[in-house]
Design a protein around this motif. Structure first.
Motif, PDB file in Angstrom:
ATOM      1  N   GLY A   1     -76.866  30.445 -55.304  1.00 26.42           N
ATOM      2  CA  GLY A   1     -75.481  30.261 -55.722  1.00 26.42           C
ATOM      3  C   GLY A   1     -74.459  30.707 -54.705  1.00 26.42           C
ATOM      4  O   GLY A   1     -73.291  30.306 -54.779  1.00 26.42           O
ATOM      5  N   GLU A   2     -74.882  31.510 -53.731  1.00 22.36           N
ATOM      6  CA  GLU A   2     -73.941  31.992 -52.720  1.00 22.36           C
ATOM      7  C   GLU A   2     -73.920  31.040 -51.526  1.00 22.36           C
ATOM      8  O   GLU A   2     -74.949  30.519 -51.096  1.00 22.36           O
ATOM      9  CB  GLU A   2     -74.338  33.391 -52.254  1.00 22.36           C
ATOM     10  N   ASN A   3     -72.728  30.815 -50.967  1.00 21.59           N
ATOM     11  CA  ASN A   3     -72.597  29.967 -49.794  1.00 21.59           C
ATOM     12  C   ASN A   3     -73.225  30.640 -48.577  1.00 21.59           C
ATOM     13  O   ASN A   3     -73.095  31.857 -48.389  1.00 21.59           O
ATOM     14  CB  ASN A   3     -71.126  29.663 -49.509  1.00 21.59           C
ATOM     15  N   LEU A   4     -73.876  29.820 -47.755  1.00 22.42           N
ATOM     16  CA  LEU A   4     -74.541  30.317 -46.554  1.00 22.42           C
ATOM     17  C   LEU A   4     -74.128  29.429 -45.383  1.00 22.42           C
ATOM     18  O   LEU A   4     -74.382  28.224 -45.378  1.00 22.42           O
ATOM     19  CB  LEU A   4     -76.059  30.275 -46.731  1.00 22.42           C
ATOM     20  N   THR A   5     -73.479  30.020 -44.391  1.00 22.39           N
ATOM     21  CA  THR A   5     -73.036  29.270 -43.217  1.00 22.39           C
ATOM     22  C   THR A   5     -74.026  29.463 -42.083  1.00 22.39           C
ATOM     23  O   THR A   5     -74.388  30.596 -41.739  1.00 22.39           O
ATOM     24  CB  THR A   5     -71.636  29.722 -42.763  1.00 22.39           C
TER      25      THR A   5
ATOM     26  N   ASP B   1     -72.391  25.193 -37.659  1.00 19.69           N
ATOM     27  CA  ASP B   1     -71.288  24.368 -38.155  1.00 19.69           C
ATOM     28  C   ASP B   1     -71.572  23.716 -39.505  1.00 19.69           C
ATOM     29  O   ASP B   1     -70.857  22.782 -39.896  1.00 19.69           O
ATOM     30  CB  ASP B   1     -70.960  23.263 -37.135  1.00 19.69           C
ATOM     31  N   VAL B   2     -72.582  24.195 -40.208  1.00 20.43           N
ATOM     32  CA  VAL B   2     -72.879  23.617 -41.523  1.00 20.43           C
ATOM     33  C   VAL B   2     -72.957  24.742 -42.553  1.00 20.43           C
ATOM     34  O   VAL B   2     -73.097  25.917 -42.206  1.00 20.43           O
ATOM     35  CB  VAL B   2     -74.216  22.827 -41.514  1.00 20.43           C
ATOM     36  N   ALA B   3     -72.841  24.356 -43.823  1.00 20.68           N
ATOM     37  CA  ALA B   3     -72.910  25.333 -44.912  1.00 20.68           C
ATOM     38  C   ALA B   3     -73.865  24.833 -45.989  1.00 20.68           C
ATOM     39  O   ALA B   3     -73.918  23.626 -46.271  1.00 20.68           O
ATOM     40  CB  ALA B   3     -71.528  25.591 -45.500  1.00 20.68           C
ATOM     41  N   TRP B   4     -74.620  25.765 -46.551  1.00 20.48           N
ATOM     42  CA  TRP B   4     -75.566  25.452 -47.615  1.00 20.48           C
ATOM     43  C   TRP B   4     -75.230  26.283 -48.850  1.00 20.48           C
ATOM     44  O   TRP B   4     -74.798  27.437 -48.752  1.00 20.48           O
ATOM     45  CB  TRP B   4     -76.986  25.799 -47.201  1.00 20.48           C
ATOM     46  N   GLN B   5     -75.471  25.697 -50.010  1.00 17.69           N
ATOM     47  CA  GLN B   5     -75.399  26.446 -51.260  1.00 17.69           C
ATOM     48  C   GLN B   5     -76.535  25.965 -52.158  1.00 17.69           C
ATOM     49  O   GLN B   5     -76.542  24.816 -52.609  1.00 17.69           O
ATOM     50  CB  GLN B   5     -74.063  26.244 -51.977  1.00 17.69           C
TER      51      GLN B   5
END
Length: 204
Positions: free
Chosen positions: A76-80, A83-87
């Motif tokens: 559930g937490e955003n992970l950078t 240059d990309v982000a995963w959730q």
């Protein structure tokens, strides 16, 4: 009849000839011995080099970083990552996969749903190679290509191009070993020449 001096001269020549052959024989044995030692030394050096390389690879552990160095965020937490982000929006274990178009598939699976955002200035290609699953025994599992028929087509990320500023929903399925647990999801930056990764603790 005595051969006298000629007999001794002949005898000396014979002895000298035999001595020369003996010396040559000894030198030959020494040369062969030296070659054997050098060959063995070279082989040992090569073996040591190979073992050293293998040890260096093993020291890295599975999943790009040793387990003690992985800083994992919760589901559930955003992970950078670069240059990309995963959730990761959902992660679950399953013993059976079902689909409207496929027969039920039995096994040991981990199903992961996520949102991927391209924060860069150019389009990137998103595919399952950017994700890996690591268990508590530090074993690394890749996505199962034979389970794509059980993924919602809207979440199929096979060679999916994501433009700058766009968020794409995705799902992947891993086939894992029976009894495997303590899973950490490894997420890359989609650049095949980069080894930058982030980690998510799946909580089971």
């Amino acid at each position: 009849m005595s051969l006298g001096g000629k007999g001794r001269l002949v005898g000396r020549k014979i002895l000298m000839g035999c001595g020369g052959l003996a010396i040559l024989g000894v030198l030959g044995i020494v040369a062969v011995g030296c070659l054997a030692v050098l060959s063995s030394s070279g082989s040992d050096t090569a073996d040591s080099s190979i073992e050293g390389n293998e040890s260096a690879q093993d020291d890295g552990g599975s999943g790009g970083q040793p387990a003690e160095e992985r800083q994992a965020v919760p589901v559930g937490e955003n992970l950078t990552v670069a240059d990309v982000a995963w959730q990761v929006t959902n992660a679950r274990q399953a013993n059976q996969l079902t689909s409207e178009f496929q027969e039920p598939k039995q096994g040991n699976f981990v199903v992961v749903d996520f949102a991927f955002t391209n924060n860069g200035s150019e389009a990137v290609t998103l595919d399952s190679e950017s994700l890996a699953l690591i268990d508590g025994e530090d074993r690394t599992f890749e996505t199962d290509n034979e389970t794509f028929g059980y993924i919602d087509p809207a979440k199929d990320i096979f060679l999916d191009q994501v433009n700058p500023g766009v968020t794409q929903q995705g799902e992947v399925i891993f086939t894992v070993a029976p009894g495997a647990s303590d899973f950490t999801l490894e997420l890359g930056d989609t650049d095949m020449f980069s080894d930058e990764n982030g980690y998510v603790d799946l909580g089971f």
